[in-house]
Design an enzyme around this catalytic site. Structure first.
Site, PDB file in Angstrom:
ATOM      1  N   ARG A 332       3.413 -33.169  24.344  1.00  0.00           N
ATOM      2  CA  ARG A 332       4.184 -33.946  23.449  1.00  0.00           C
ATOM      3  C   ARG A 332       4.968 -35.260  24.110  1.00  0.00           C
ATOM      4  O   ARG A 332       5.812 -35.735  23.871  1.00  0.00           O
ATOM      5  CB  ARG A 332       5.180 -33.051  22.651  1.00  0.00           C
ATOM      6  CG  ARG A 332       4.869 -32.255  21.878  1.00  0.00           C
ATOM      7  CD  ARG A 332       4.212 -32.376  20.733  1.00  0.00           C
ATOM      8  NE  ARG A 332       3.669 -31.567  19.854  1.00  0.00           N
ATOM      9  CZ  ARG A 332       2.686 -30.815  20.209  1.00  0.00           C
ATOM     10  NH1 ARG A 332       1.752 -31.253  20.926  1.00  0.00           N
ATOM     11  NH2 ARG A 332       2.231 -29.826  19.232  1.00  0.00           N
ATOM     12  N   ASP A 349       4.633 -25.301  21.911  1.00  0.00           N
ATOM     13  CA  ASP A 349       3.668 -26.353  21.466  1.00  0.00           C
ATOM     14  C   ASP A 349       2.236 -26.448  22.298  1.00  0.00           C
ATOM     15  O   ASP A 349       1.073 -26.410  21.677  1.00  0.00           O
ATOM     16  CB  ASP A 349       4.168 -27.757  21.535  1.00  0.00           C
ATOM     17  CG  ASP A 349       5.527 -28.124  20.831  1.00  0.00           C
ATOM     18  OD1 ASP A 349       5.516 -27.467  19.968  1.00  0.00           O
ATOM     19  OD2 ASP A 349       6.088 -29.213  21.062  1.00  0.00           O
ATOM     20  N   TRP A 493      11.072 -21.200  16.499  1.00  0.00           N
ATOM     21  CA  TRP A 493      10.100 -22.450  16.586  1.00  0.00           C
ATOM     22  C   TRP A 493      11.004 -23.693  16.021  1.00  0.00           C
ATOM     23  O   TRP A 493      10.577 -24.686  16.597  1.00  0.00           O
ATOM     24  CB  TRP A 493       9.157 -22.007  15.567  1.00  0.00           C
ATOM     25  CG  TRP A 493       8.373 -23.265  15.004  1.00  0.00           C
ATOM     26  CD1 TRP A 493       7.315 -23.951  15.950  1.00  0.00           C
ATOM     27  CD2 TRP A 493       8.692 -23.958  14.064  1.00  0.00           C
ATOM     28  NE1 TRP A 493       7.009 -25.018  15.387  1.00  0.00           N
ATOM     29  CE2 TRP A 493       7.786 -25.338  14.130  1.00  0.00           C
ATOM     30  CE3 TRP A 493       9.704 -24.274  13.232  1.00  0.00           C
ATOM     31  CZ2 TRP A 493       7.945 -26.234  13.167  1.00  0.00           C
ATOM     32  CZ3 TRP A 493       9.847 -25.270  12.053  1.00  0.00           C
ATOM     33  CH2 TRP A 493       8.944 -26.330  12.263  1.00  0.00           C
ATOM     34  N   ASP A 495      13.615 -25.765  16.556  1.00  0.00           N
ATOM     35  CA  ASP A 495      14.546 -26.242  17.729  1.00  0.00           C
ATOM     36  C   ASP A 495      15.867 -26.392  17.257  1.00  0.00           C
ATOM     37  O   ASP A 495      16.870 -26.225  18.115  1.00  0.00           O
ATOM     38  CB  ASP A 495      13.962 -27.600  18.304  1.00  0.00           C
ATOM     39  CG  ASP A 495      12.967 -27.509  19.392  1.00  0.00           C
ATOM     40  OD1 ASP A 495      12.810 -26.358  19.883  1.00  0.00           O
ATOM     41  OD2 ASP A 495      12.138 -28.183  19.433  1.00  0.00           O
ATOM     42  N   LYS A 637      13.670 -34.709   9.176  1.00  0.00           N
ATOM     43  CA  LYS A 637      13.338 -33.563  10.197  1.00  0.00           C
ATOM     44  C   LYS A 637      13.479 -32.306   9.871  1.00  0.00           C
ATOM     45  O   LYS A 637      13.021 -31.942   8.739  1.00  0.00           O
ATOM     46  CB  LYS A 637      14.225 -33.990  11.722  1.00  0.00           C
ATOM     47  CG  LYS A 637      13.621 -35.467  12.115  1.00  0.00           C
ATOM     48  CD  LYS A 637      12.933 -35.203  13.250  1.00  0.00           C
ATOM     49  CE  LYS A 637      13.382 -34.624  14.465  1.00  0.00           C
ATOM     50  NZ  LYS A 637      12.537 -34.285  15.553  1.00  0.00           N
ATOM     51  N   GLU A 638      13.942 -31.417  10.734  1.00  0.00           N
ATOM     52  CA  GLU A 638      14.223 -29.884  10.443  1.00  0.00           C
ATOM     53  C   GLU A 638      15.095 -29.603   9.222  1.00  0.00           C
ATOM     54  O   GLU A 638      15.022 -28.513   8.713  1.00  0.00           O
ATOM     55  CB  GLU A 638      14.536 -29.273  11.699  1.00  0.00           C
ATOM     56  CG  GLU A 638      13.556 -29.054  12.657  1.00  0.00           C
ATOM     57  CD  GLU A 638      13.562 -30.128  13.965  1.00  0.00           C
ATOM     58  OE1 GLU A 638      13.796 -31.226  13.464  1.00  0.00           O
ATOM     59  OE2 GLU A 638      12.874 -29.709  14.909  1.00  0.00           O
ATOM     60  N   HIS A 645       4.522 -29.670  10.524  1.00  0.00           N
ATOM     61  CA  HIS A 645       3.810 -28.308  11.515  1.00  0.00           C
ATOM     62  C   HIS A 645       3.615 -27.058  10.780  1.00  0.00           C
ATOM     63  O   HIS A 645       2.395 -26.553  10.863  1.00  0.00           O
ATOM     64  CB  HIS A 645       4.457 -28.286  12.553  1.00  0.00           C
ATOM     65  CG  HIS A 645       4.143 -27.290  13.726  1.00  0.00           C
ATOM     66  ND1 HIS A 645       4.573 -27.419  15.166  1.00  0.00           N
ATOM     67  CD2 HIS A 645       3.488 -26.143  13.832  1.00  0.00           C
ATOM     68  CE1 HIS A 645       4.028 -26.475  15.870  1.00  0.00           C
ATOM     69  NE2 HIS A 645       3.388 -25.775  14.851  1.00  0.00           N
ATOM     70  N   GLN A 691       4.820 -36.014  12.414  1.00  0.00           N
ATOM     71  CA  GLN A 691       5.444 -35.023  12.605  1.00  0.00           C
ATOM     72  C   GLN A 691       6.483 -34.309  11.308  1.00  0.00           C
ATOM     73  O   GLN A 691       6.739 -33.425  11.017  1.00  0.00           O
ATOM     74  CB  GLN A 691       6.698 -35.089  13.746  1.00  0.00           C
ATOM     75  CG  GLN A 691       7.527 -33.950  14.281  1.00  0.00           C
ATOM     76  CD  GLN A 691       8.828 -34.336  14.725  1.00  0.00           C
ATOM     77  OE1 GLN A 691       9.864 -35.035  14.299  1.00  0.00           O
ATOM     78  NE2 GLN A 691       9.022 -33.617  16.006  1.00  0.00           N
ATOM     79  N   GLY A 711       2.394 -30.314  16.040  1.00  0.00           N
ATOM     80  CA  GLY A 711       1.835 -29.257  16.057  1.00  0.00           C
ATOM     81  C   GLY A 711       0.830 -29.121  14.613  1.00  0.00           C
ATOM     82  O   GLY A 711      -0.292 -28.397  14.638  1.00  0.00           O
TER      83      GLY A 711
HETATM   84  C1  GLC Z   1       9.034 -30.611  17.585  1.00  0.00           C
HETATM   85  C2  GLC Z   1       8.873 -29.475  18.682  1.00  0.00           C
HETATM   86  C3  GLC Z   1       8.354 -28.386  18.387  1.00  0.00           C
HETATM   87  C4  GLC Z   1       9.514 -27.446  17.472  1.00  0.00           C
HETATM   88  C5  GLC Z   1       9.219 -28.344  16.371  1.00  0.00           C
HETATM   89  C6  GLC Z   1      10.457 -27.953  15.141  1.00  0.00           C
HETATM   90  O1  GLC Z   1       7.999 -30.816  16.876  1.00  0.00           O
HETATM   91  O2  GLC Z   1       7.986 -30.299  19.542  1.00  0.00           O
HETATM   92  O3  GLC Z   1       8.411 -27.416  19.585  1.00  0.00           O
HETATM   93  O4  GLC Z   1       8.740 -26.264  17.277  1.00  0.00           O
HETATM   94  O5  GLC Z   1      10.020 -29.789  16.416  1.00  0.00           O
HETATM   95  O6  GLC Z   1      11.699 -27.879  15.722  1.00  0.00           O
END
Ligand code: GLC
Length: 800
Positions: A332, A349, A493, A495, A637-638, A645, A691, A711
């Site tokens: 990455r 990753d 997974w 982060d 994002k998350e 991914h 992403q 990923g």
């Molecule tokens: C990013 C990181 C990966 C992680 C993802 C979710 O893509 O590279 O390792 O799993 O974020 O937080």
């Protein structure tokens, strides 16, 4: 709105409208030297590492965006008008100049038609050489003679990204640019052997080594002082920031064409001479292109699909494979987002990427797997982010004390359990089993490999790959909380989900998946004691999964340190999470009825037309017990975005329980090919997974960000070919077990497996989603597909 199209025949993406809403990128170089470039020839180049050994400078996250780059200016010496071969940096009016950009496999081409001149600039890095070639052709398409000049421009970087960005009082006075014999040499005098060169196939009429002379202090790359006045300044200086500009005056009669080759290379002037000679011969340039073409052809030919889904065909046959290969190469660490401050291998990753292209790149995948095994501690957890060189036998120590040397391995790099992520190493087990099944290399299980912690302690302690895997499984078995679920540790997974001593259901499901993979390997190796021992652990994990992690309609995401369940019905925010639910099914841990209900919940709560949300509703209140995710803005994002991914995990989960219709619905939603015509929403490139895509809780819903380095590239490839099309290598055979929509009548796959070619045709006369009833090999009925002799070709017909 669309800006370009897929050219499948040439394996290129063609950008016909270059005023894109954001940079669309490509990667050059498949060995040590590499570059990331965009659709306007902006980007940067590095040798091995974008953190420690940058060659050209990049102004990340800046306006104008994504400068500088590898620029070529053309100047009409009669009118003093000038333009660039790529639309930027000059940025001519697009009503007057026609620009296109084409991204291909390891090359990019920029074309321009302006005022009776056609020009083209092609960037690529030949295999076996550390040089970036800029191949420029200029043709007079008008009716009059033309008096022109060509100028190149690139900005050299100090090697270390930090030194290039802070504390210039040292670096600016220890680097010099000089010109001799048509070669510009950048000497990073503060290093023992820090040199770059820039040269061309012609005798220049002028040059500039000093950036501020060429550009001019109050100008930019848009209007460099040298190009404006039509002459370089012939600047050289020990000290200051440097550039590479070589200038040539030339005349073109109508229809006449001229070709210039610029070369940006690693090494000093001495290293430049043979390269200058070699690539001044156009035949060698063309041979390098052909070599790269064949390099990629061998990879893409290893699996070619023809299905009723044109987007899948286009992406799997070219772009998703390419993206997956790039991730295995660059982990990455190199993009316009990751601009060099975070290099090395991310454990999880890299472990996942290494599983996805074993058929097309077994050596690189094995290299990565071995590096990860060396980055494992004897405790059974891995180093979350590390430089593989740390764990290689050290070379001769240098007595030269340069500020840019790569840090060496010492005890401080071995982080403690506090910094360990609970999922990192679990990904490695299925990857190794996939590697062995693809290659047939069972002996790999017994290869002896060091561990990170004992290596830095100077101990020569090695164990087999197989024993490494046992330590990983034992670690997860020990690291469980009071509910019997695996601990969350620093993160799993996700982060941003920092459950610490709380518990993560995702890791419990991943543990189960890893146990199942390991048991397959142990069974194959006849290690019955281990089969029994780890079989018992798997049973226990499965019981916990179904008894403790189940919430009635889906699985919970975890339990916080204070014992609060998250991802459950009672939650107002973060009620349903994708990654844990997908793995509950995909791992096989969920009981049949629970698995079916869970897939329904994913579809009901998380589906959007752009893919599946990572969780919903987004968090709005910071909550340290849950972690950083609650401090990411809703829908990004998350926190409630379509995080790409885990999307293919859900597609694979649907296949696991025979739902080919849902798998395809999920696949198509995320598939960037199908967003080609809505770039006003997506913004990012349609040939690469990104992403994340902003989720419905954000006003930019549908906007994609962070291409290539995700990923989802590798996983989309793996899920489409392995789970959906069902091409599954096994220890002693090839299995074909598709899970497709019922209305697919047939599809075909040409697959190289252990050197033999399998021309597979799958027929689905009765409209099934899963289940194979008959197999024919070369016309004869068979009950399995054996490993054929390398070099042979066989026809395989599979009837569902
Ligand atoms: C990013 C990181 C990966 C992680 C993802 C979710 O893509 O590279 O390792 O799993 O974020 O937080």
């Amino acid at each position: 709105m669309k800006y370009g199209h897929f050219d499948d025949e040439n394996k290129e993406y063609v950008i016909d409208r270059v005023d894109l809403p954001t940079s669309w990128t490509n990667y050059l170089g498949v060995e040590d030297m590499a570059a990331v470039v965009n659709h306007t020839a902006g980007g940067y180049c590095f040798y091995k590492s974008p953190e420690y050994h940058r060659i050209s400078r990049f102004h990340g996250n800046s306006i104008p965006m994504d400068r500088p780059g590898f620029y070529v200016y053309l100047r009409d010496n009669e009118s003093s008008d000038y333009w660039s071969t790529s639309w930027q940096p000059v940025g001519k009016d697009l009503n007057k100049a026609k620009y296109t950009a084409r991204h291909g496999l390891s090359y990019s081409v920029y074309e321009c038609d302006y005022n009776g001149i056609h020009s083209e600039e092609k960037l690529s890095i030949p295999r076996g050489e550390n040089v970036l070639l800029w191949d420029v052709k200029v043709k007079n398409t008008g009716k009059t003679d033309r008096n022109l000049s060509i100028f190149s421009y690139l900005e050299f970087s100090f090697h270390h990204v930090m030194i290039d960005n802070i504390n210039f009082q040292m670096s600016l006075y220890c680097a010099g640019g000089s010109y001799k014999d048509g070669i510009i040499e950048e000497d990073l005098f503060y290093e023992e052997d820090g040199y770059q060169y820039f040269t061309a196939n012609f005798e220049p009429d002028g040059y500039d080594c000093v950036r501020d002379r060429f550009i001019g202090t109050y100008n930019t790359e848009t209007n460099p002082a040298a190009v404006e006045r039509g002459e370089c300044f012939n600047s050289e200086e020990k000290g200051m920031s440097h550039c590479g500009s070589l200038m040539k005056k030339f005349r073109l009669k109508p229809s006449e064409e001229v070709r210039f080759i610029f070369m940006l290379g690693e090494g000093d002037r001495k290293a430049a001479y043979p390269i200058k000679k070699k690539y001044s011969d156009f035949a060698n340039v063309d041979a390098a292109y052909e070599d790269l073409r064949l390099y990629w052809k061998k990879k893409t030919d290893a699996m070619l699909i023809n299905t009723p889904n044109e987007g899948m065909n286009s992406l799997i046959n070219t772009w998703t494979l390419y993206q997956s290969e790039i991730n295995v190469m660059f982990s990455r660490f190199a993009s316009f987002i990751e601009v060099g401050g975070r290099v090395g291998l991310g454990y999880r990753d890299t472990a996942q990427d290494s599983m996805t292209v074993v058929h097309s790149n077994p050596d690189k995948c094995k290299e990565r797997i071995v590096q990860l095994l060396k980055g494992l501690t004897t405790k059974g957890y891995g180093l979350h982010l590390f430089q593989p060189e740390w764990f290689e036998e050290a070379g001769k120590p240098s007595d030269f004390d340069s500020p840019t040397v790569v840090p060496k391995a010492d005890k401080s790099i071995i982080h403690s359990l506090d910094d360990a992520c609970s999922d990192d190493c679990l990904w490695l087990i299925p990857s190794i089993v996939v590697y062995i099944k693809e290659t047939g290399d069972l002996s790999f299980a017994d290869e002896m490999i060091t561990y990170a912690d004992t290596f830095v302690e100077g101990k020569n302690f090695k164990e087999s790959v197989y024993d490494h895997l046992k330590r990983i499984l034992d670690f997860s078995a020990e690291q469980v909380g009071s509910n019997g679920i695996c601990k969350g540790l620093r993160a799993d997974w996700n982060d941003c989900l920092n459950l610490g001593g709380g518990e993560s259901t995702l890791v419990t499901f991943l543990h189960y998946a890893a146990l199942e993979s390991f048991i397959e390997l142990a069974t194959k190796l006849g290690r019955t004691e281990d089969v029994e021992k780890y079989g018992k652990i798997a049973e226990k994990v499965k019981k916990v999964a179904n008894d403790v992690c189940w919430d009635g309609d889906w699985f919970i995401r975890g339990v916080t340190k204070s014992g609060r369940k998250i991802g459950c019905k009672e939650d107002e925010e973060g009620k349903v999470h994708l990654e844990s639910n997908a793995w509950a099914i995909l791992s096989g841990a969920a009981d049949e009825e629970k698995a079916a209900k869970t897939l329904d919940a994913i579809d009901k709560y998380l589906y959007t037309p752009y893919g599946l949300l990572l969780n919903t509703p987004s968090y709005t209140k910071p909550d340290p017990e849950i972690g950083f995710v609650t401090r990411v803005y809703p829908g990004l994002k998350e926190n409630g975005a379509v995080f790409s991914h885990p999307n293919p995990w859900a597609q694979a989960a649907a296949c696991k329980i025979g739902r080919g219709d849902i798998a395809m619905k999920f696949y198509n939603a995320l598939c960037p090919y199908y967003q080609n015509d809505i770039i006003e929403i997506r913004e990012s490139e349609p040939y690469s997974y990104c992403q994340f895509i902003a989720g419905k809780d954000h006003k930019a819903f549908g906007r994609a960000r962070h291409p290539f380095m995700t990923g989802s590239g590798g996983w989309s490839y793996f899920t489409a070919t392995y789970h959906i099309l069902g091409i599954k290598p096994d220890f002693d055979s090839l299995t074909v077990d598709p899970c497709i929509p019922a209305d697919w009548k047939e599809f075909s796959v040409s697959r190289v497996f252990r050197g033999a070619t399998y021309e597979i045709n799958v027929k689905n006369p009765s409209g099934k989603m899963k289940g194979v009833s008959e197999i024919y090999i070369d016309g004869a009925k068979a009950d399995k597909i054996p490993v054929f002799e390398a070099g042979t070709t066989h026809k395989v017909t599979v009837v569902m």
